[in-house]
Write a protein that holds these residues in place. Structure first.
Motif, PDB file in Angstrom:
ATOM      1  N   ALA A   5      17.790   0.993  -5.342  1.00  0.00           N
ATOM      2  CA  ALA A   5      16.376   0.727  -4.992  1.00  0.00           C
ATOM      3  C   ALA A   5      15.826  -0.545  -5.634  1.00  0.00           C
ATOM      4  O   ALA A   5      15.190  -1.351  -4.958  1.00  0.00           O
ATOM      5  CB  ALA A   5      15.511   1.934  -5.339  1.00  0.00           C
ATOM      6  N   PRO A   6      16.052  -0.797  -6.929  1.00  0.00           N
ATOM      7  CA  PRO A   6      15.537  -2.041  -7.516  1.00  0.00           C
ATOM      8  C   PRO A   6      16.162  -3.299  -6.905  1.00  0.00           C
ATOM      9  O   PRO A   6      15.499  -4.327  -6.780  1.00  0.00           O
ATOM     10  CB  PRO A   6      15.885  -1.930  -8.999  1.00  0.00           C
ATOM     11  N   ILE A   7      17.432  -3.212  -6.525  1.00  0.00           N
ATOM     12  CA  ILE A   7      18.077  -4.355  -5.867  1.00  0.00           C
ATOM     13  C   ILE A   7      17.374  -4.644  -4.553  1.00  0.00           C
ATOM     14  O   ILE A   7      17.005  -5.787  -4.256  1.00  0.00           O
ATOM     15  CB  ILE A   7      19.583  -4.087  -5.633  1.00  0.00           C
ATOM     16  N   GLN A   8      17.165  -3.602  -3.764  1.00  0.00           N
ATOM     17  CA  GLN A   8      16.506  -3.770  -2.466  1.00  0.00           C
ATOM     18  C   GLN A   8      15.119  -4.373  -2.633  1.00  0.00           C
ATOM     19  O   GLN A   8      14.752  -5.325  -1.930  1.00  0.00           O
ATOM     20  CB  GLN A   8      16.394  -2.412  -1.758  1.00  0.00           C
ATOM     21  N   ALA A   9      14.340  -3.838  -3.559  1.00  0.00           N
ATOM     22  CA  ALA A   9      12.964  -4.303  -3.753  1.00  0.00           C
ATOM     23  C   ALA A   9      12.937  -5.762  -4.202  1.00  0.00           C
ATOM     24  O   ALA A   9      12.139  -6.568  -3.707  1.00  0.00           O
ATOM     25  CB  ALA A   9      12.248  -3.418  -4.768  1.00  0.00           C
ATOM     26  N   ARG A  10      13.809  -6.112  -5.124  1.00  0.00           N
ATOM     27  CA  ARG A  10      13.815  -7.484  -5.639  1.00  0.00           C
ATOM     28  C   ARG A  10      14.271  -8.473  -4.583  1.00  0.00           C
ATOM     29  O   ARG A  10      13.713  -9.556  -4.441  1.00  0.00           O
ATOM     30  CB  ARG A  10      14.699  -7.562  -6.874  1.00  0.00           C
ATOM     31  N   VAL A  11      15.295  -8.113  -3.821  1.00  0.00           N
ATOM     32  CA  VAL A  11      15.775  -8.991  -2.751  1.00  0.00           C
ATOM     33  C   VAL A  11      14.673  -9.222  -1.731  1.00  0.00           C
ATOM     34  O   VAL A  11      14.429 -10.360  -1.298  1.00  0.00           O
ATOM     35  CB  VAL A  11      17.044  -8.423  -2.088  1.00  0.00           C
ATOM     36  N   GLU A  12      13.997  -8.166  -1.323  1.00  0.00           N
ATOM     37  CA  GLU A  12      12.915  -8.320  -0.336  1.00  0.00           C
ATOM     38  C   GLU A  12      11.820  -9.235  -0.869  1.00  0.00           C
ATOM     39  O   GLU A  12      11.291 -10.084  -0.144  1.00  0.00           O
ATOM     40  CB  GLU A  12      12.329  -6.949   0.044  1.00  0.00           C
ATOM     41  N   SER A  13      11.479  -9.086  -2.135  1.00  0.00           N
ATOM     42  CA  SER A  13      10.458  -9.941  -2.746  1.00  0.00           C
ATOM     43  C   SER A  13      10.906 -11.401  -2.761  1.00  0.00           C
ATOM     44  O   SER A  13      10.145 -12.304  -2.408  1.00  0.00           O
ATOM     45  CB  SER A  13      10.174  -9.458  -4.165  1.00  0.00           C
ATOM     46  N   LEU A  14      12.148 -11.648  -3.143  1.00  0.00           N
ATOM     47  CA  LEU A  14      12.664 -13.020  -3.194  1.00  0.00           C
ATOM     48  C   LEU A  14      12.782 -13.639  -1.804  1.00  0.00           C
ATOM     49  O   LEU A  14      12.584 -14.844  -1.635  1.00  0.00           O
ATOM     50  CB  LEU A  14      14.035 -13.035  -3.888  1.00  0.00           C
ATOM     51  N   ARG A  15      13.081 -12.822  -0.807  1.00  0.00           N
ATOM     52  CA  ARG A  15      13.223 -13.349   0.556  1.00  0.00           C
ATOM     53  C   ARG A  15      11.889 -13.756   1.168  1.00  0.00           C
ATOM     54  O   ARG A  15      11.866 -14.440   2.184  1.00  0.00           O
ATOM     55  CB  ARG A  15      13.897 -12.315   1.459  1.00  0.00           C
TER      56      ARG A  15
END
Length: 194
Positions: A12-22
């Motif tokens: 979940a943290p990977i998904q959230a951080r990637v979406e934020s960076l994208r």
């Protein structure tokens, strides 16, 4: 339970951080020194013969006639770096970026279009889990470990080991068929969530 694997991280943290960076992918690519207009194929692994980055470089070298230029980004360091740099200069000049060791691979996952792991042997690869969690279309070699995550044509594409032609074809397919790449990436993320 994937979170119990040594070296892996919670999904979940990977998904959230990637979406934020994208949200500002172009600026992130610029900050990382990456070309904005190219398709980026990412491999996060130590630079070692077992990981077969030489095959990946050869595959990228074959992909010169695609509508959008492709570059390979190698994140990692290792004993094969000098040989891989020589191979890149010979087979894919100007199309391979050596990013070195990165303590935080998440920004690199956020800017990539495709993830490739053509290894000869893996346990259950944490880098592949993280790439799938980041909703990247993945190409992986047909070995145990990779097959536990990537189901050919469903959650990614599987290619035979040391088959540069098949590896190039799989990358080209994902680079030119955005619908397929998006579907595989979405199902891959769902798979690692489960």
């Amino acid at each position: 339970n994937l979170r119990a694997i040594s070296g892996s991280r919670s999904i979940a943290p990977i998904q959230a951080r990637v979406e934020s960076l994208r949200a500002d992918r172009a600026a992130l690519r610029t900050r990382l020194g990456l070309p904005e207009s190219n398709k980026l194929v990412l491999c996060v692994a130590r630079l070692d013969h077992q990981k077969c980055q030489g095959d990946l470089i050869s595959a990228i070298g074959r992909l010169v006639a695609l509508p959008t230029p492709i570059r390979l980004v190698l994140v990692g360091e290792g004993a094969d770096e000098t040989a891989l740099r020589t191979a890149a200069a010979r087979e894919a000049p100007g199309r391979v970026i050596f990013a070195g060791h990165q303590s935080d691979p998440i920004p690199w996952l956020a800017v990539a279009d495709i993830f490739a792991l053509p290894s000869l042997a893996e346990g259950l690869p944490g880098a592949l889990i993280e790439a799938m969690a980041a909703r990247l279309a993945c190409v992986a070699s047909d070995i145990p470990g990779n097959r536990d995550l990537v189901q050919d044509g469903s959650t990614g594409l599987i290619v035979p080991t040391h088959d540069v032609g098949a590896l190039a074809a799989a990358i080209a397919r994902l680079a030119t068929d955005e619908k397929l790449a998006t579907e595989l990436a979405a199902r891959g993320r769902e798979h690692v969530q489960h």
